[in-house]
Design an enzyme around this catalytic site. Structure first.
Site, PDB file in Angstrom:
ATOM      1  N   TYR A 108       0.887  -0.929   0.106  1.00  0.00           N
ATOM      2  CA  TYR A 108      -0.184   0.489  -0.120  1.00  0.00           C
ATOM      3  C   TYR A 108       0.491   1.049  -0.035  1.00  0.00           C
ATOM      4  O   TYR A 108       0.506   1.741  -0.495  1.00  0.00           O
ATOM      5  CB  TYR A 108      -0.576   0.346   0.958  1.00  0.00           C
ATOM      6  CG  TYR A 108      -1.936  -1.154   1.640  1.00  0.00           C
ATOM      7  CD1 TYR A 108      -2.151  -1.528  -0.108  1.00  0.00           C
ATOM      8  CD2 TYR A 108      -2.502  -1.380   2.639  1.00  0.00           C
ATOM      9  CE1 TYR A 108      -2.425  -2.636   0.727  1.00  0.00           C
ATOM     10  CE2 TYR A 108      -3.228  -2.105   2.881  1.00  0.00           C
ATOM     11  CZ  TYR A 108      -4.140  -3.060   1.540  1.00  0.00           C
ATOM     12  OH  TYR A 108      -4.827  -3.726   1.991  1.00  0.00           O
ATOM     13  N   GLY A 109       2.257   1.097   0.531  1.00  0.00           N
ATOM     14  CA  GLY A 109       2.683   1.953   0.478  1.00  0.00           C
ATOM     15  C   GLY A 109       2.822   3.197   1.855  1.00  0.00           C
ATOM     16  O   GLY A 109       2.885   4.578   1.490  1.00  0.00           O
TER      17      GLY A 109
END
Length: 71
Positions: free
Chosen positions: A64-65
């Protein structure tokens, strides 16, 4: 109230959320927050608000970062 139950007291709105009883006898809400589509600058605020409202489940993943904002 024991320590495990003190972890989730929830707001009045969350008290109407369906729950599940864990093996240790603690009730937990069947509601969580997914951080998948959140912009990084909004994630920290959303997680903080959700914690204050009694959420106990957060969907996160490295892909998802936005892990730094969830912690």
């Amino acid at each position: 109230m024991d320590a495990a139950n003190r972890l989730w007291t929830g707001t009045d709105d969350m008290k109407h959320c369906p729950t599940v009883e864990l093996a240790i006898g603690v009730q937990r809400p069947l509601l969580g927050l997914s951080t998948w589509t959140m912009d990084n600058h909004k994630t920290a605020s959303a997680v903080e608000t959700s914690l204050a409202d009694g959420y106990g489940l957060f969907d996160t993943a490295e892909s998802y970062g936005n892990e730094a904002d969830v912690v």
